[in-house]
Design an enzyme around this catalytic site. Structure first.
Site, PDB file in Angstrom:
ATOM      1  N   GLY A  23       1.617  11.581 -28.571  1.00  0.00           N
ATOM      2  CA  GLY A  23       0.072  11.829 -28.218  1.00  0.00           C
ATOM      3  C   GLY A  23      -0.076  12.522 -27.512  1.00  0.00           C
ATOM      4  O   GLY A  23       0.502  14.164 -27.458  1.00  0.00           O
ATOM      5  N   SER A  24      -1.164  13.333 -26.727  1.00  0.00           N
ATOM      6  CA  SER A  24      -1.538  13.994 -26.325  1.00  0.00           C
ATOM      7  C   SER A  24      -1.208  14.743 -24.903  1.00  0.00           C
ATOM      8  O   SER A  24      -0.601  15.848 -24.846  1.00  0.00           O
ATOM      9  CB  SER A  24      -3.875  14.522 -25.752  1.00  0.00           C
ATOM     10  N   GLU A  83      12.658  11.192 -30.744  1.00  0.00           N
ATOM     11  CA  GLU A  83      12.542  10.731 -32.327  1.00  0.00           C
ATOM     12  C   GLU A  83      11.532  11.591 -32.887  1.00  0.00           C
ATOM     13  O   GLU A  83      12.439  11.310 -34.325  1.00  0.00           O
ATOM     14  CB  GLU A  83      11.924   9.447 -31.434  1.00  0.00           C
ATOM     15  N   ASN A 109       1.740  -1.327 -29.666  1.00  0.00           N
ATOM     16  CA  ASN A 109       2.944  -0.985 -30.888  1.00  0.00           C
ATOM     17  C   ASN A 109       4.301  -1.288 -31.064  1.00  0.00           C
ATOM     18  O   ASN A 109       5.072  -1.523 -32.376  1.00  0.00           O
ATOM     19  CB  ASN A 109       2.385   0.547 -30.645  1.00  0.00           C
TER      20      ASN A 109
END
Lengths: 532, 532
Positions: free
Chosen positions: B289-290, B312, B402
């Site tokens: 992500g950002s 990961e 998620n």
């Protein structure tokens, strides 16, 4: 048979100090140590689960505070592996001598201090705590001295070797870590106990990037040393102690705890049958309390042989387990026997000590080892919710009981994680006023991701592989008390309907009602009600 | 430079199968596999974070279902390491082909299926999931066949060696575990990719009591094999694939994420200065992500050299990090590059592949290794509460985003655990309608015991060594948005007063008001309000 030493002669302590140069450190009056203690210091004690904690020095300090009306003027930041005794930390708490106390306790005065805002307390996973203490995370805010050191460690030992190394007594806890990080050390040699030489396996922690694998693959492996080195220049003094650990008798089994133990034994039989567990089970971790004792009792009467134990605390019930030949070996960080249990140990020393080892809590509770050994974890929580989230520490969300202890490390990392509790507990007005199964736990220490099996006297819920709604159905069906089953079912059903409409029904809740069990308890003295 | 292979000739797949006897398993039409698939089967796929997942076979099955109107009639229990692609699991979800899907996903159709009660989903710590799958915990309820096996595994590979061993592509995930436990295996050789030979370190898991230490002490150590063995009798078929991974461009850095990255870089400098961290930091774990990208950007522009990564997923930003010479080595379970990132990798293959290794997610996310290496964990949660409890998965307590992924394993076990998020997120009616800092998190995946540092664009809260009330003050002060600061402060102060009166003030709450942020959001479209 190990001879229990006699009391009261000066030669007792010298016979326990095998390094002649350290005899000069022996002092007879612990009051001489008082000037070393200053308000605001960071102090470490040995001790875990009420054994092998220092007594003479803490009691001398408490007497000093009481005599000179120093209450709230001589306060310490106190770091111990887990709990000690009422005559030491309990008295310190009552005399307002504790500023901060991490990470676990089980004393009523300490608990009162924590819940009235007088003692700063944070609970932490016991193995991570031992590491973080060494990393300096608990001494960051120290105002005087090295921010990575404890000012003084006070430890109880049973012998100092020829090399000048320390042999602890009935527990290890964080003794190795505080010996590594303390600026000064006071050693209390307890001559009322035999030397525990050979019982321990003590490991030095090398912080990252120097940490190495723990080369342990069996509960009886040894990866450390039997005596822990200490820089002799750190030793402030050595004092003799003949004060016993202030332990009590184990909690008796009762009908509910026996029912819980029965469910668990039957489940183990089925797991062996299904080929998911060896015939001698996996190493067992067992907590403290009547259910834990009933489970150990159930196992020792069950059809399993050659059982191994990998746990925090070895208790009286394990002696029977050894005696009937079914317990092969036990590894822990503390021996917490009742006075009669200790007598049994001391009177049959050679019979028991080859079957057990005491380790640092950083090792006994290590995620690495719990995972590798495939431990079966058994813990008693305060409560759990329908989706499986677990409260182990804070009653009604706010009031600290004892602290998380090793529950998180064992539940997260074990091959099979089990929590067990009675389905209800009484309030003043209702014998079933408190339900263990609630819609949303008022404090969450362990999440739905951490536990496989939930047990009450009502039954056993195996939630492995289930999604949250399936899990909730099984937990309500198998674990909730019949009084609370319809109330919980209605919550689940209504929440599911509402959340399905919103397309948000993975783990359905009504947040405006999720805590109604607790608000009802405050208002009406019971969690049960007729209408949501 | 590694030559990217050409497309479209039959010889491509034969050149990737180095064991002649396996050439007889090659089939050209994946539709021939359809008869092997039956409703209710337990299926495992390769894939992690959207790379190296099977495509040809799942798409053929989806076409078959669509063509023959088998929606909801041919459904599978699907087990993958983490997320795959929209054209495979997303399409399966849209065609109602998924009965159960564990343990992580990031696809809008799958998410919709989960939150509308159509797909059974449970998220689990990724490393524990890999173990538990092998132990048979996710296949307990199988109605047909061996309860400890998956019926069919479908894996993408880039080569089969002379020994008949499998070389995966851009991710490992649970491929080794499903190769161990699947009854039948379909292998898709992706000839549009180069062979990834030499990139992997693949480990076989021996369940307890046979588990051994992972003999790994550096991020670049290798403890496994570069190709994973498979029983040739299990291989149903080998098919060629030339379909690319369906990845997108990385999320861009923005002003808030750069502010967060700045706070973190400054904090790292101070930790090094204080002697609690080496000059090249500890190995970094970074999310997706950002914010994660901004942090990696900040580190690569910062004063640190020879950084190592233990994470990961390796993403595009790491290529710049390698290129500027500051990233020494990266270990992960998945390479998740954008199409242009993959081109960069393939065009400079020899330059990059010696600096990275892909491992089983059971290894990349192993508590044992994260603890030993002293990892610095960096994760973005949904929200956290004033006492530090963290929601990583369920929006407003009920709606799955998620899944927990590796957040729990990294936050619990890292030497330094950091969560970062913007202090607010917008709703339709209020640009600051959702506060990241709340009184009581609506879902708790990680407890107060797991995290050291909380960061928003507002500031950084270092809560190491603090008790709950101290922690709450710092989190509110440093992390909350100014709009929410007074609201949160009032909650803390009033709760403390009320709980002090009851002698229950360890972690003060008012359970009747703890979720008011969420009920207000439902009623008024914003979490902010004037009066408690």
């Amino acid at each position: 048979m190990h001879k229990v030493v006699e009391h009261g002669t000066k030669s007792l302590i010298t016979s326990r100090i095998k390094r002649p140069s350290l005899l000069s450190k022996v002092i007879t009056d612990p009051n001489h140590l008082i000037p070393y203690f200053q308000n605001g210091q960071y102090i470490g004690w040995s001790g875990f689960a009420g054994t092998n904690y220092p007594k003479v020095t803490p009691i001398a300090l408490a007497d000093h505070v009481e005599k000179n009306s120093l209450q709230s003027k001589l306060k310490f930041n106190l770091f111990v592996g887990a709990s000690t005794g009422p005559e030491t930390e309990g008295r310190w708490a009552a005399l307002d001598m504790i500023e901060r106390r991490y990470p676990h306790q089980s004393d009523s005065s300490v608990r009162k201090g924590i819940n009235t805002g007088n003692i700063k307390f944070a609970d932490e996973h016991l193995s991570i705590y031992a590491n973080d203490l060494l990393y300096g995370y608990y001494t960051l805010k120290k105002e005087k001295g090295d921010k990575r050191k404890l000012d003084i460690a006070i430890i109880e030992a049973t012998e100092i070797t020829e090399e000048g190394y320390i042999i602890p007594g009935a527990s290890v806890g964080i003794t190795p870590e505080i010996l590594q990080m303390a600026d000064k050390v006071i050693i209390e040699i307890n001559t009322s106990l035999p030397s525990f030489k050979g019982v321990h396996d003590l490991v030095k922690h090398d912080p990252p990037p120097f940490t190495k694998p723990y080369q342990l693959t069996r509960v009886d492996d040894r990866i450390g040393v039997e005596a822990f080195p200490i820089d002799p220049e750190k030793i402030l003094a050595i004092v003799e102690s003949q004060l016993p650990d202030n332990t009590s008798d184990p909690a008796p089994e009762d009908e509910k705890s026996n029912a819980i133990a029965h469910h668990i034994v039957e489940f183990f039989k089925a797991e062996i049958e299904a080929g998911r567990m060896p015939k001698n089970l996996h190493p067992i971790q067992s907590g403290i309390g009547s259910i834990a004792n009933a489970v150990i009792g159930g196992l020792s009467r069950g059809p399993f042989e050659n059982i191994n134990v990998w746990t925090e605390v070895i208790q009286d019930t394990f002696l029977d387990f050894f005696d009937n030949g079914k317990l092969n070996f036990a590894s822990a960080t503390s021996l917490r026997f009742s006075p009669s249990g200790f007598n049994r140990l001391f009177n049959n020393w050679d019979n028991y000590v080859n079957k057990m080892v005491l380790r640092n809590q950083a090792i006994s509770n290590s995620a690495e080892l719990i995972r590798r050994l495939g431990v079966i974890a058994l813990n008693t929580p305060v409560e759990f919710d329908i989706y499986g989230h677990i409260n182990s520490t804070c009653v009604d969300g706010s009031k600290m009981l004892n602290g998380i202890g090793g529950s998180g490390e064992f539940l997260r990392n074990s091959k099979l994680s089990i929590v067990h509790a009675p389905s209800t507990r009484p309030t003043k007005s209702d014998p079933h006023g408190i339900s263990t199964v609630v819609p949303f736990a008022s404090h969450i220490d362990h999440s739905e991701h951490d536990v496989d099996i939930y047990v009450t006297e009502q039954g056993l819920a195996d939630v492995r592989g289930l999604d949250p709604i399936e899990r909730a159905k099984v937990i309500i069906e198998k674990c909730a008390h019949p009084i609370y089953k319809p109330i919980l079912k209605e919550y689940l059903e209504t929440s599911t309907q509402i959340c399905l409409k919103k397309g948000a029904a993975h783990e359905p809740h009504q947040l405006d009602k999720a805590f109604k069990f607790y608000t009802n308890l405050v208002e009406k003295g019971t969690m049960r009600f007729d209408k949501w």
